[in-house]
Design a protein around this motif. Structure first.
Motif, short mmCIF file in Angstrom:
data_model
loop_
_atom_site.label_atom_id
_atom_site.label_comp_id
_atom_site.label_asym_id
_atom_site.label_seq_id
_atom_site.Cartn_x
_atom_site.Cartn_y
_atom_site.Cartn_z
N LYS A 45 -62.46 8.15 -125.54
CA LYS A 45 -61.71 9.22 -125.03
C LYS A 45 -62.50 9.21 -123.89
CE LYS A 45 -61.49 12.91 -128.63
NZ LYS A 45 -62.00 13.66 -128.85
N THR A 46 -62.67 8.51 -122.82
CA THR A 46 -63.69 8.59 -121.70
C THR A 46 -63.31 6.88 -121.05
OG1 THR A 46 -65.54 8.43 -122.77
CG2 THR A 46 -64.73 10.54 -122.08
N ALA A 47 -63.69 5.90 -121.48
CA ALA A 47 -63.72 4.77 -120.54
C ALA A 47 -63.02 5.06 -119.53
CB ALA A 47 -63.96 3.63 -121.69
N LYS A 48 -62.89 3.93 -118.74
CA LYS A 48 -62.10 3.84 -117.31
C LYS A 48 -60.88 2.91 -117.94
CE LYS A 48 -62.92 6.32 -113.58
NZ LYS A 48 -64.28 6.83 -113.87
N VAL A 49 -59.28 3.09 -118.06
CA VAL A 49 -58.75 2.31 -117.68
C VAL A 49 -58.67 1.56 -116.33
CG1 VAL A 49 -56.89 4.01 -117.06
CG2 VAL A 49 -55.95 2.32 -118.77
N THR A 50 -57.77 0.15 -116.58
CA THR A 50 -57.83 -0.56 -115.49
C THR A 50 -56.64 0.58 -114.35
OG1 THR A 50 -57.56 -2.57 -116.59
CG2 THR A 50 -55.79 -2.39 -114.41
N PRO A 51 -57.29 -0.02 -113.31
CA PRO A 51 -56.40 0.75 -112.13
C PRO A 51 -54.80 0.82 -112.52
CG PRO A 51 -58.49 0.39 -111.36
CD PRO A 51 -58.11 -0.55 -112.64
N GLY A 52 -54.05 1.65 -111.78
CA GLY A 52 -52.50 1.10 -112.01
C GLY A 52 -51.69 1.22 -113.39
N SER A 81 -63.38 -6.75 -116.15
CA SER A 81 -62.07 -6.01 -116.90
C SER A 81 -62.46 -4.85 -116.87
CB SER A 81 -61.50 -6.15 -118.32
OG SER A 81 -62.37 -6.69 -119.29
N SER A 82 -61.54 -3.98 -117.09
CA SER A 82 -61.50 -1.76 -117.46
C SER A 82 -63.00 -2.21 -118.40
CB SER A 82 -60.71 -1.36 -117.16
OG SER A 82 -59.82 -1.71 -118.88
N PRO A 83 -63.81 -0.96 -118.28
CA PRO A 83 -64.19 -0.21 -119.72
C PRO A 83 -63.51 0.10 -120.72
CG PRO A 83 -65.16 0.60 -117.30
CD PRO A 83 -63.40 0.23 -117.29
N LEU A 84 -62.32 0.26 -120.34
CA LEU A 84 -61.11 0.51 -122.02
C LEU A 84 -61.21 -0.40 -122.37
CD1 LEU A 84 -60.12 2.49 -123.62
CD2 LEU A 84 -57.79 2.45 -122.22
N ALA A 85 -61.05 -1.43 -121.39
CA ALA A 85 -60.26 -2.72 -121.75
C ALA A 85 -61.54 -3.32 -122.81
CB ALA A 85 -59.44 -3.64 -120.62
N LYS A 86 -62.72 -3.51 -122.68
CA LYS A 86 -63.75 -4.20 -122.96
C LYS A 86 -64.00 -3.57 -124.15
CE LYS A 86 -66.22 -5.84 -119.16
NZ LYS A 86 -67.29 -5.13 -118.18
N LEU A 87 -63.56 -1.75 -123.94
CA LEU A 87 -63.88 -1.13 -125.70
C LEU A 87 -62.86 -1.67 -126.22
CD1 LEU A 87 -65.29 1.09 -127.15
CD2 LEU A 87 -63.20 2.68 -126.43
N MET A 88 -60.92 -1.87 -126.13
CA MET A 88 -60.28 -2.59 -126.73
C MET A 88 -60.45 -3.91 -127.62
SD MET A 88 -57.85 0.02 -126.93
CE MET A 88 -58.01 1.13 -126.61
#
Ligand code: HEC
Length: 127
Positions: free
Chosen positions: A60-67, A22-29
């Motif tokens: 602030k910088t972690a990539k969100v799931t595309p779309g 999953s996206s880096p942002l999702a993992k951080l979440m």
């Protein structure tokens, strides 16, 4: 005290198991959710706070799931979260109330950007 440790271990394993692909942002979440769940347990046991989670600055910088679309107020939601989290580490505040404020900053952003996990997050509000 033992039950707190087991609780934290179970939460951590659950986080690791669900974190592939999953996206880096999702993992951080997911780390943020683990943090909140653990902190709730600690408050209920009147145990000390976890170490300040510096890695959450990556929000602030972690990539969100595309779309996935972020709101125009995204930066403000991040700011609110970071401010309330820092305040939570100020020992002068009412710990329980301030913890709930932190959780509410999660919910506020999620209402705009990602409603799915709201119920799960809400369960961490301390009544
Ligand atoms: C600034 C907005 C914002 C804040 C603040 C925020 N989130 Fe999120 N959250 C998101 C977005 C956007 C996603 C979707 C990420 C993706 O798919 O890349 C997400 C995803 C999640 C997920 C699902 C992860 C998965 O498995 O896909 C959980 C759980 C979560 N957030 C919990 C939290 C918790 C707990 C907090 C507060 C400690 C919080 N969030 C604060 C925007 C936010």
């Amino acid at each position: 005290m033992k039950s707190v440790v087991y609780g934290i271990l179970i939460i951590s394993f659950a986080t690791i198991l669900s974190s592939s692909d999953s996206s880096p942002l999702a993992k951080l979440m997911r780390q943020m959710l683990t943090f909140v769940k653990t902190e709730k347990l600690l408050i209920e046991k009147n145990a000390p706070r976890q170490k300040f989670p510096k890695q959450f600055a990556l929000i602030k910088t972690a990539k969100v799931t595309p779309g996935k679309k972020l709101s125009t107020d995204h930066a403000q939601y991040i700011q609110n979260f970071q401010t309330e989290l820092s305040t939570y580490y100020n020992k002068e505040v009412n710990r329980k109330e301030q913890f709930n404020k932190v959780v509410n900053t999660c919910i506020n952003c999620h209402q705009r950007e990602c409603p799915g996990p709201i119920q799960t997050i809400e369960q961490n509000i301390i009544k």
